[in-house]
Design a protein around this motif. Structure first.
Motif, short mmCIF file in Angstrom:
data_model
loop_
_atom_site.label_atom_id
_atom_site.label_comp_id
_atom_site.label_asym_id
_atom_site.label_seq_id
_atom_site.Cartn_x
_atom_site.Cartn_y
_atom_site.Cartn_z
N UNK A 92 0.83 -1.21 0.00
CA UNK A 92 0.00 0.00 0.00
C UNK A 92 0.87 1.26 0.00
N UNK A 93 1.91 1.26 0.82
CA UNK A 93 2.78 2.44 0.88
C UNK A 93 3.41 2.76 -0.47
N UNK A 94 3.93 1.76 -1.14
CA UNK A 94 4.58 1.99 -2.43
C UNK A 94 3.56 2.40 -3.49
N UNK A 147 0.67 4.00 -3.00
CA UNK A 147 0.23 5.38 -2.77
C UNK A 147 1.34 6.39 -3.06
N UNK A 148 2.58 6.01 -2.77
CA UNK A 148 3.70 6.89 -3.08
C UNK A 148 3.85 7.06 -4.60
N UNK A 149 3.63 5.98 -5.33
CA UNK A 149 3.69 6.04 -6.79
C UNK A 149 2.58 6.94 -7.32
N UNK A 150 1.39 6.83 -6.76
CA UNK A 150 0.26 7.67 -7.20
C UNK A 150 0.53 9.15 -6.93
N UNK A 151 1.19 9.43 -5.79
CA UNK A 151 1.46 10.82 -5.41
C UNK A 151 2.70 11.39 -6.09
N UNK A 152 3.53 10.51 -6.63
CA UNK A 152 4.80 10.95 -7.19
C UNK A 152 5.80 11.28 -6.10
N UNK A 154 8.84 -2.71 -4.15
CA UNK A 154 9.01 -1.50 -4.96
C UNK A 154 9.06 -1.85 -6.44
N UNK A 155 9.78 -2.93 -6.78
CA UNK A 155 9.87 -3.34 -8.17
C UNK A 155 8.55 -3.81 -8.73
N UNK A 156 7.80 -4.58 -7.95
CA UNK A 156 6.50 -5.09 -8.41
C UNK A 156 5.52 -3.94 -8.63
N UNK A 157 5.51 -2.98 -7.70
CA UNK A 157 4.57 -1.86 -7.80
C UNK A 157 5.00 -0.87 -8.88
N UNK A 158 6.30 -0.78 -9.12
CA UNK A 158 6.80 0.16 -10.12
C UNK A 158 7.08 1.54 -9.57
N UNK A 159 7.39 1.60 -8.28
CA UNK A 159 7.76 2.87 -7.65
C UNK A 159 9.24 3.13 -7.90
N UNK A 160 9.57 4.35 -8.34
CA UNK A 160 10.95 4.64 -8.74
C UNK A 160 11.72 5.47 -7.73
#
Length: 314
Positions: free
Chosen positions: A187-189, A191-196, A253-259
């Motif tokens: 969830x954290x990753x 939501x962080x991805x959605x927020x940038x 992080x890799x699965x979610x795609x957060x950079x």
């Protein structure tokens, strides 16, 4: 356990109970008994007694429990020990008095000492101090194991206990206030991805090591053991491999795609330094876990995306 056996899955809406129910339905078991917590309060001894008297289940999967992560265990210790002790006593005693043929009790790997030798063997139970952050929950689960063993010894019942490692999968709890580490990270990753966002906070130092088992693998093991295993000794259920929390965060992080990056909050507790189960007893009985961790995380993230979309009306 025949296809027409009367099988009660206690806690069928929880992560584990739902997976066991899916497994049984998938194998053609049709005489399945379930009750929601609103329909049957398992902390109410009279209600449990009446339920067993009327339904007469032959097989019981005791997956009902009050569960949560470090924060929830640390915040509500009385709730965790009281509710779990009460549920276990009510169900196990009613199963005996109403002639259930067999019961499977779901314990937890937190029953083992905080500094137990690694990997943890079943015989390490009660050989050292528990992890303080979830001690009340662990003591309740130890009491459940001892209840099963004591009923077997005194009454000749056929109650078995399984000790799963850290679980995850479809139906997990993603509430950041009381979820476990893997769904919390998903969830954290996300939501962080959605927020940038530039980084995601990870509790603790990232160095503790944990083992993760897909809940559908656990359900498969439970049904397998219900069929073939009888004995007082608990059986560990895990994959026999662990990963550091830092490595897990990188995998999610890799699965979610957060950079973005990772920010470790070392003011938060690490919990037990390492928790890896020795699964040699289970493997000697002919069972091994099947789901690779990355594949399981991908499935869980897909489930999270589907259900989040439904909840938000998307």
């Amino acid at each position: 356990m025949d296809r027409d056996s009367r099988i009660y899955v206690a806690g069928h809406r929880g992560l584990v109970g739902a997976a066991i129910l899916r497994r049984l339905q998938g194998e053609g078991y049709e005489n399945l008994i379930t009750r929601t917590s609103a329909e049957l309060d398992l902390t109410d001894a009279r209600a449990v007694e009446d339920f067993f008297a009327s339904e007469k289940p032959e097989y019981v999967f005791l997956a009902a429990a009050k569960v949560g992560g470090i924060m929830a265990n640390d915040t509500y210790p009385a709730d965790f020990i009281r509710d779990n002790l009460t549920i276990q006593l009510n169900v196990i005693d009613a199963a005996y008095r109403h002639d259930a043929e067999k019961l499977l009790f779901l314990g937890s790997s937190c029953i083992y000492p905080r500094l137990a030798p690694q990997p943890m063997k079943e015989e390490h139970l009660l050989t050292g101090e528990l992890e303080p952050t979830n001690e009340p929950y662990a003591i309740a689960k130890i009491a459940g194991i001892k209840l099963c063993q004591s009923y077997n010894r005194q009454y000749g019942s056929n109650y078995i206990s399984v000790m799963p490692t850290n679980l995850y999968g479809p139906g997990d709890n993603f509430d950041l206030r009381n979820s476990h580490v893997l769904p919390a990270l998903i969830r954290k990753f996300h939501e962080a991805k959605e927020r940038g966002a530039e980084s995601v906070e990870v509790w603790g130092s990232g160095t503790p090591r944990r083992e993760f088992l897909h809940v559908d693998d656990l359900a498969d093991a439970c049904v397998y053991l219900m069929r073939i295993y009888s004995g007082d000794e608990p059986v560990n259920v895990g994959v026999g491999q662990d990963i550091s929390i830092g490595e897990l965060a990188g995998l999610v992080r890799g699965v979610v795609g957060f950079e973005g990056g990772l920010a470790y909050d070392t003011s938060k507790p690490d919990g037990t330094p390492r928790k890896l189960l020795d699964v040699s007893r289970l493997e000697s009985l002919g069972w091994r876990a099947k789901t690779p961790l990355r594949n399981g995380i991908e499935q869980t993230y897909e489930w999270f995306l589907r259900t989040s979309s439904v909840k938000s009306g998307g």
